[in-house]
Every structure is written in structure tokens, then in C-alpha cells.
Design a protein around this motif. Structure first.
Motif, PDB file in Angstrom:
ATOM      1  N   GLN A   1     -24.500 -14.487  -7.632  1.00  0.00           N
ATOM      2  CA  GLN A   1     -23.308 -15.205  -7.554  1.00  0.00           C
ATOM      3  C   GLN A   1     -22.699 -15.253  -8.919  1.00  0.00           C
ATOM      4  OE1 GLN A   1     -22.875 -15.256  -3.842  1.00  0.00           O
ATOM      5  NE2 GLN A   1     -21.391 -16.525  -4.951  1.00  0.00           N
TER       6      GLN A   1
ATOM      7  N   GLU B   1     -21.017 -12.106  -9.180  1.00  0.00           N
ATOM      8  CA  GLU B   1     -19.800 -11.908  -8.109  1.00  0.00           C
ATOM      9  C   GLU B   1     -18.529 -12.895  -8.651  1.00  0.00           C
ATOM     10  OE1 GLU B   1     -20.938 -11.889  -4.126  1.00  0.00           O
ATOM     11  OE2 GLU B   1     -21.429  -9.929  -4.302  1.00  0.00           O
TER      12      GLU B   1
ATOM     13  N   GLU C   1     -21.927  -8.444   1.441  1.00  0.00           N
ATOM     14  CA  GLU C   1     -22.171  -9.807   2.177  1.00  0.00           C
ATOM     15  C   GLU C   1     -22.941  -9.998   3.389  1.00  0.00           C
ATOM     16  OE1 GLU C   1     -21.737 -12.349   0.494  1.00  0.00           O
ATOM     17  OE2 GLU C   1     -19.883 -11.494  -1.037  1.00  0.00           O
TER      18      GLU C   1
ATOM     19  N   HIS D   1     -26.334  -9.667   2.106  1.00  0.00           N
ATOM     20  CA  HIS D   1     -26.970 -10.849   1.975  1.00  0.00           C
ATOM     21  C   HIS D   1     -27.442 -11.530   3.072  1.00  0.00           C
ATOM     22  CE1 HIS D   1     -24.213 -10.951  -1.939  1.00  0.00           C
ATOM     23  NE2 HIS D   1     -25.298  -9.965  -1.781  1.00  0.00           N
TER      24      HIS D   1
ATOM     25  N   GLU E   1     -16.141 -17.086  -3.462  1.00  0.00           N
ATOM     26  CA  GLU E   1     -17.441 -16.706  -3.979  1.00  0.00           C
ATOM     27  C   GLU E   1     -18.017 -17.971  -4.937  1.00  0.00           C
ATOM     28  OE1 GLU E   1     -19.319 -14.590  -4.055  1.00  0.00           O
ATOM     29  OE2 GLU E   1     -18.038 -12.968  -3.087  1.00  0.00           O
TER      30      GLU E   1
HETATM   31 FE   LIG Z   1     -20.359 -12.530  -2.497  1.00  0.00          FE
END
Ligand SMILES: [Fe+2]
Ligand SMILES: [Fe+2]
Length: 175
Positions: A125, A128, A48, A51, A92
Motif C-alpha cells: 500500500q 501503491e 488487485e 491480492h 488506494e
Molecule cells: Fe492497490
């Protein structure tokens, strides 16, 4: 800053928030002596963070202003070992909605380069949400025999995320 740049900057905060929440979940499992669950969430926390830094890199490359936002404190107390994974799945799903909204905004504003950048996050996504849904099922099924959950995680931990190869560059390099 463009409307899209501002919204993407907001998502940087959501990604850092997700990272902090995963650190908190990892620490909870670590304190419960569940090292595989802890390791899983320590890794998710780094993902994360990456990201967030991919979005920072995009904003820098697009010559947008970048503001590194403060974030709310994560949840650190949980009633049982299932609750953190349920929270993670909720998170998520929420992030998926946020990315979808960003894609819509990029499309509306003709920010096609930004939209293309976000396509990787849509795939990420999907992956995840799917893997967290699976983990929730595993933890729910194994909540009375957590050793079996730990064993199944240690067997699965070698699996690399194939999306990593095509990931956008992160500011300062991905960890
Ligand atoms: Fe995530
Ligand atoms: Fe993320």
C-alpha cells in the motif's frame, strides 16, 4: 469463522472491487485511445485480483471458511482524463486504511500469523499510494498534452515492482 477471518474475507471483496474499478478505468482510457494509461490500469486490475487471491489462499491455509463476495458496480464514466487517477488514488488510500484496521484487529485478537501475513500488504500500500500520487501529478501536468503522458508511461513500464518477489502465494497461482 474467527473475527479476523471474517474481516479478512471482507477485504477479499474490497480487493475484487478495486480490481473491477481498475478494469473500468482501463476500458475508459482504452476507449479514449490512450493505450499506455489503459495498459497501466489493466495491469493494476490483475494485481488487485492477485491480492484477493492471496487472501483467499491465507484463509484456506488457516482453515477458515471462505466466501467469495459479490461486489458493487465500479464507476465507468469520468468527466476528464484526470478523474480516474484521482479516483484510483482515493481507492488506494481507502484500502490502506482497511489494511491498517485489519492489522489492528489481528493484533488485538492475538492473530500474529495473520498480522505477519498483512505486513506485505502494508508495504504494498505504501508503494501503491506513492506511485498513484506520482501518476496523478503526471496526468495533471500533462492533461493538455496527453501524448507526453503516454510517452513517459511507456518509458516507465519496464520497472518491476520489487515487492513482487516476496509476495504471499495466491490461491490458484498469481496471474
Ligand atoms: Fe492497490
Ligand atoms: Fe490491493
Amino acid at each position: 469463522m474467527s473475527a479476523f477471518g471474517g474481516a479478512l474475507n471482507g477485504q477479499v471483496g474490497h480487493e475484487f472491487g478495486a480490481s473491477q474499478q481498475y478494469v473500468a478505468i482501463a476500458v475508459y482510457y482504452d476507449s479514449e485511445n490512450l493505450p499506455q494509461l489503459a495498459a497501466h490500469f489493466y495491469r493494476q486490475a490483475v494485481e488487485e485480483r492477485n491480492h484477493a487471491m492471496m487472501m483467499v489462499r491465507y484463509l484456506l491455509d488457516a482453515d477458515e471458511d471462505v466466501n467469495i463476495p459479490g461486489i458493487d458496480a465500479p464507476r465507468t464514466r469520468f468527466d476528464d482524463v484526470v478523474a480516474p487517477v484521482a479516483l484510483a488514488l482515493e481507492q488506494e488510500k481507502r484500502v490502506t486504511e482497511q489494511i491498517v484496521e485489519l492489522v489492528k484487529l489481528a493484533r488485538e485478537d492475538g492473530e500474529l500469523v495473520g498480522e505477519q501475513f498483512l505486513h506485505w500488504f502494508l508495504q504494498e500500500q505504501r508503494e501503491e499510494v506513492a506511485s498513484m500520487t506520482e501518476l496523478l501529478a503526471v496526468v495533471e501536468r500533462g492533461k493538455d498534452n496527453l501524448l507526453s503522458v503516454e510517452e513517459s508511461l511507456s518509458r516507465a513500464s519496464g520497472a518491476e515492482n520489487p515487492l513482487e518477489a516476496g509476495a504471499p502465494p495466491a490461491a490458484g497461482g498469481a496471474l
